[in-house]
Design a protein around this motif. Structure first.
Motif, mmCIF file in Angstrom:
data_model
loop_
_atom_site.group_PDB
_atom_site.id
_atom_site.type_symbol
_atom_site.label_atom_id
_atom_site.label_comp_id
_atom_site.label_asym_id
_atom_site.label_seq_id
_atom_site.Cartn_x
_atom_site.Cartn_y
_atom_site.Cartn_z
ATOM 1 N N ASN A 53 0.910 -1.237 0.385
ATOM 2 C CA ASN A 53 0.011 -0.614 0.242
ATOM 3 C C ASN A 53 0.457 1.298 -0.041
ATOM 4 O OD1 ASN A 53 -2.851 1.260 0.513
ATOM 5 N ND2 ASN A 53 -2.485 1.646 2.583
ATOM 6 N N GLU A 82 -9.353 4.320 4.774
ATOM 7 C CA GLU A 82 -9.428 3.886 6.643
ATOM 8 C C GLU A 82 -9.499 2.490 6.866
ATOM 9 O OE1 GLU A 82 -8.743 6.883 8.456
ATOM 10 O OE2 GLU A 82 -7.131 8.184 8.005
ATOM 11 N N LEU A 126 -8.318 -0.639 5.538
ATOM 12 C CA LEU A 126 -7.061 -0.764 6.452
ATOM 13 C C LEU A 126 -7.626 -1.286 7.874
ATOM 14 C CD1 LEU A 126 -4.335 2.480 5.936
ATOM 15 C CD2 LEU A 126 -4.597 0.129 4.857
ATOM 16 N N CYS A 159 4.145 -4.878 5.355
ATOM 17 C CA CYS A 159 3.522 -4.079 4.913
ATOM 18 C C CYS A 159 4.731 -4.029 4.260
ATOM 19 C CB CYS A 159 3.195 -3.449 6.164
ATOM 20 S SG CYS A 159 1.963 -3.815 6.729
ATOM 21 N N LEU A 171 -0.589 0.453 7.836
ATOM 22 C CA LEU A 171 -1.178 -0.348 8.570
ATOM 23 C C LEU A 171 -0.455 -0.466 10.389
ATOM 24 C CD1 LEU A 171 -3.912 -2.559 8.500
ATOM 25 C CD2 LEU A 171 -1.539 -3.895 7.546
ATOM 26 N N ARG A 187 -3.168 1.086 12.777
ATOM 27 C CA ARG A 187 -4.107 0.668 13.111
ATOM 28 C C ARG A 187 -4.123 -0.209 15.217
ATOM 29 N NH1 ARG A 187 -5.191 4.485 10.066
ATOM 30 N NH2 ARG A 187 -7.667 3.833 10.524
#
Length: 383
Positions: free
Chosen positions: A164, A175, A178, A194, A211, A214
């Motif tokens: 990403n 978002e 994610l 990632c 990520l 999160r």
């Protein structure tokens, strides 16, 4: 010979680049910019060869680069990283991905992959003993869905390999996407590897959302960045890996027995570059966005159906309205008859290939893009 590699065909990038040379075509296939990269960063590398240390640097990376990495990503992405325990330097992002797969999965573990995907992912997963499980993304949004993730995840899921912004689709995941992916990783106790190499090449005022930031992901994410993409120096192969200490300890073992280290002069130059002020990064994005808009506008003026490009060096065209249903044949004809090289996006799929999308690289000088548009005009007129 190992069948995973011996059975692999010649990559589509090599095939299209060879055809581009044979036909003296404008090569918008492989993803590298015409620009040589920032001169001050290149000069730092040259100076470090003459005046700096040229023997083995520390296996984890020069301390100044590890500190610069932590400082940079605190500023740009709000990540709090310990440069001593949570940052490592590798010889490019591809080494970092290979090392992460070898370190984190065992034979029989399942690895979730999102297709279309960078072509190195699948053979690396298989060589590490992983069993790939695919989430197939489709145009024009190439977004995630709960149903697709539910089909791919299982009690055997050990890792997720997530790019990403996404090459080749130029998607910058929302978002909501994610948060959805993070919830599946947490639920299945999976590690997210990632591939964030395009994180600074995002457009239209957006900033990359990692990520790792999160809920529930800080301790289960391996974040991989690339100086080659950040500074448009794709040949340098300097990667920065970020992970919690428990993960980093095993990642470091894999790195130790792959390349061990990375040229110290390049590390010194990248450390300098990561400290550049915001104007450099904003200007770099603005320059690429201008090239994107120039090429996308030219394609639209010719009647092509251009898909959204929210990041990376790429934009994609839907060739379905041209009456085309075979992107490989289209690209072969495009380079041989019209002198423009592109990449068929079906080459990035393992299972559910989409065959009506073609990828162009717009990270080129205006004259190169204009020459390509002139040649594409003949195709559009004929169509």
């Amino acid at each position: 010979m190992n069948p995973i590699f011996s059975a692999l065909p010649t990559t589509i990038f090599e095939t299209m680049s060879r055809l581009a040379r044979e036909h003296q075509a404008v090569n918008l296939g492989q993803g590298f910019p015409d620009d040589p990269g920032p001169e001050d960063v290149r000069r730092k590398a040259a100076e470090a060869v003459i005046d700096g240390w040229n023997q083995y640097p520390p296996m984890m990376g020069l301390p100044e680069l590890r500190q610069a990495t932590a400082t940079h990503f605190r500023h740009w992405q709000g990540l709090a990283l310990d440069p001593e325990a949570e940052v490592m330097v590798t010889s490019g992002a591809t080494e970092a991905i290979a090392g992460a797969l070898m370190a984190l999965i065992s034979p029989g573990d399942e690895v979730v992959l999102f297709e279309p995907m960078y072509d190195a992912y699948l053979p690396m997963v298989r060589r590490a003993g992983g069993i790939p499980k695919f989430v197939t993304l489709t145009p024009p949004e190439f977004g995630l869905s709960e149903e697709a993730l539910a089909r791919a995840f299982s009690p055997k899921t050990r890792a997720v390999l997530f790019n990403n912004p996404l090459n080749p689709t130029a998607t910058n995941f929302s978002e909501a996407d994610l948060d959805l992916l993070a919830s599946f990783c947490v639920r299945h106790d999976a590690v997210a590897i990632c591939d964030d190499v395009w994180e600074h090449v995002v457009f239209d005022g957006h900033r990359h959302a990692p990520l790792m930031s999160r809920p529930g992901m800080r301790e289960r994410t391996v974040k991989i960045s690339s100086a080659g993409k950040i500074f448009s120096l794709t040949g340098w192969k300097v990667g920065m890996v970020m992970a919690a200490p428990e993960l980093m300890r095993v990642l470091a073992k894999a790195h130790q027995y792959i390349t061990f280290t990375t040229p110290p002069n390049l590390q010194a130059a990248v450390a300098y570059g990561l400290g550049k002020d915001d104007a450099y990064f904003e200007g770099m994005r603005a320059d690429f966005q201008r090239s994107r808009d120039r090429f996308a506008g030219g394609l639209r003026d010719l009647g092509f159906s251009v898909l959204p490009s929210a990041g990376t060096y790429f934009l994609n065209v839907d060739i379905g309205p041209l009456g085309e249903s075979d992107d490989v044949a289209f690209c072969q004809r495009l380079v041989s008859e019209h002198g423009v090289a592109a990449i068929p996006v079906s080459a990035f799929y393992a299972e559910g290939a989409v065959r009506n999308v073609v990828r162009f690289c717009f990270a080129k000088h205006d004259a190169t893009l204009d020459k390509a548009l002139e040649r594409l005009a003949a195709l559009r007129i004929r169509a």
